[in-house]
Scaffold this active site. Structure first.
Site, PDB file in Angstrom:
ATOM      1  N   ASP A 118       4.962  -5.814   9.615  1.00  0.00           N
ATOM      2  CA  ASP A 118       6.048  -5.465  10.545  1.00  0.00           C
ATOM      3  C   ASP A 118       6.035  -6.360  11.772  1.00  0.00           C
ATOM      4  OD1 ASP A 118       7.071  -3.502   8.940  1.00  0.00           O
ATOM      5  OD2 ASP A 118       6.051  -1.851   9.966  1.00  0.00           O
ATOM      6  N   THR A 141      -0.517   7.624  -1.281  1.00  0.00           N
ATOM      7  CA  THR A 141      -1.826   7.549  -1.950  1.00  0.00           C
ATOM      8  C   THR A 141      -2.754   6.532  -1.276  1.00  0.00           C
ATOM      9  OG1 THR A 141      -1.123   5.771  -3.405  1.00  0.00           O
ATOM     10  CG2 THR A 141      -0.700   8.024  -4.172  1.00  0.00           C
ATOM     11  N   ARG A 198       0.854  -1.177   0.000  1.00  0.00           N
ATOM     12  CA  ARG A 198       0.000   0.000   0.000  1.00  0.00           C
ATOM     13  C   ARG A 198       0.895   1.233   0.000  1.00  0.00           C
ATOM     14  NH1 ARG A 198      -4.499   1.024   4.633  1.00  0.00           N
ATOM     15  NH2 ARG A 198      -2.659   1.602   5.806  1.00  0.00           N
ATOM     16  N   ASP A 225       0.668  -2.794  12.333  1.00  0.00           N
ATOM     17  CA  ASP A 225       1.114  -3.190  10.992  1.00  0.00           C
ATOM     18  C   ASP A 225       1.431  -4.687  10.990  1.00  0.00           C
ATOM     19  OD1 ASP A 225       2.807  -1.608   8.419  1.00  0.00           O
ATOM     20  OD2 ASP A 225       2.922  -3.764   8.753  1.00  0.00           O
TER      21      ASP A 225
END
Ligand code: PRP
Ligand code: URA
Length: 209
Positions: free
Chosen positions: A203, A108, A104, A200
Site C-alpha cells: 500500500d 487465514t 496473504r 503495509d
C-alpha cells in the site's frame, strides 16, 4: 544452517528510518526502498566468486578480476517485492527477473499464489528472492518452495524488515537459504503486522488503501 545477516551500514539504518516514518509519502518511500535495495545488493553479492581475465589498460597488459560462476536471477514477490527490483538491477544489470505473485489472505493469514513466471534457465541461476516484509514467513517460505519445485538450488532471501517469527519459519522450512535483512524488528502484532515495522509495504509503495 543458514546465515542471518542483519545490515549495520549507517546509510541503510538512516534511510530505513524514513521508510518507517508514516509521514513519508509514496514517491519518497519508493525512492528510499530502491536506494536501500541497491545498498543491500552490495552485501548480498559479497560472496560471489571471481575469476581472473587478461585485459589491456592504456598503459600495459594485466590480469584483473571479474565475476565468475553461475548467472543471477532476482525474484520479487508481488506486489511489494517489485519496489526492490530497480535498486538490484542498478548493480546487477545482467540478472534475469522472475515474478512470484502471492498475497496473504487477511482471514487465514496464509499465502495464496496467483502468478509465477520464471526465467527458463532458473535451475542454472543463483536466485535472490525479494520482499520488503518477512512477517509470519508464510509468503517467503511458499515462494522459495515454488522456486525449489522448479529446480532452483541456490537461493537467498533479501528483506527490508523481518520479524523473529518469520525468520524462524523460513529457517526451519528452508535451512539452506541465507536471509539478508536491513532490520530484525521486535515482534508481530495481533494482525501479524511487524512492530514497529513500516505498515503495509504494498500500500505504501503503490499508494493504495
Ligand atoms: C506482504 C509482504 C509480504 C507478506 C509478508 O504482502 O509484501 O509478501 O505480506 O507477510 P507474511 O510473512 O506473513 O506472509 P501482501 O500479502 O500484503 O501482498 P501485497 O504485496 O500484494 O500487498
Ligand atoms: N505485510 C506488510 O506489508 N507489512 C507487515 O507488517 C506485515 C505483512
Amino acid at each position: 544452517m543458514a546465515k542471518i545477516i542483519e545490515m549495520n551500514h549507517p546509510l541503510i539504518k538512516h534511510k530505513l528510518t524514513f521508510i518507517r516514518d508514516k509521514n513519508t509519502g509514496a514517491k519518497e518511500f519508493r525512492e528510499l526502498v530502491k536506494e536501500v535495495s541497491m545498498l543491500m545488493a552490495y552485501e548480498v553479492t559479497r560472496s560471489l566468486p571471481l575469476k581472473e581475465i587478461e585485459i589491456e589498460t592504456p598503459v600495459s597488459k594485466t590480469k584483473s578480476q571479474v565475476i565468475a560462476g553461475k548467472k543471477l536471477g532476482i525474484v520479487p514477490i508481488l506486489r511489494a517485492g517489485l519496489g526492490m527490483v530497480d535498486g538490484m538491477l542498478n548493480l546487477l544489470p545482467a540478472a534475469k527477473v522472475g515474478h512470484v505473485g502471492l498475497y496473504r489472505d487477511p482471514e487465514t493469514l496464509k499465502p495464496v499464489e496467483y502468478y509465477c513466471k520464471l526465467p527458463t534457465d532458473v535451475k542454472e541461476r543463483d536466485l535472490i528472492v525479494l520482499d520488503p516484509m518477512l512477517a509470519t514467513g508464510g509468503s517467503a517460505s511458499a515462494a522459495i518452495g515454488f522456486l525449489k519445485d522448479r529446480g532452483a538450488t541456490n537461493i537467498k532471501l533479501m528483506c527490508l524488515i523481518a520479524s523473529p517469527e518469520g525468520i524462524k519459519v523460513v529457517n526451519e522450512d528452508h535451512p539452506d537459504v541465507d536471509i539478508y535483512v536491513a532490520s530484525i524488528d521486535e515482534k508481530l502484532n495481533d494482525h501479524a503486522y511487524i512492530v514497529p515495522g513500516l505498515g503495509d509495504a504494498g500500500d505504501r509503495l503503490f499508494g493504495t488503501k
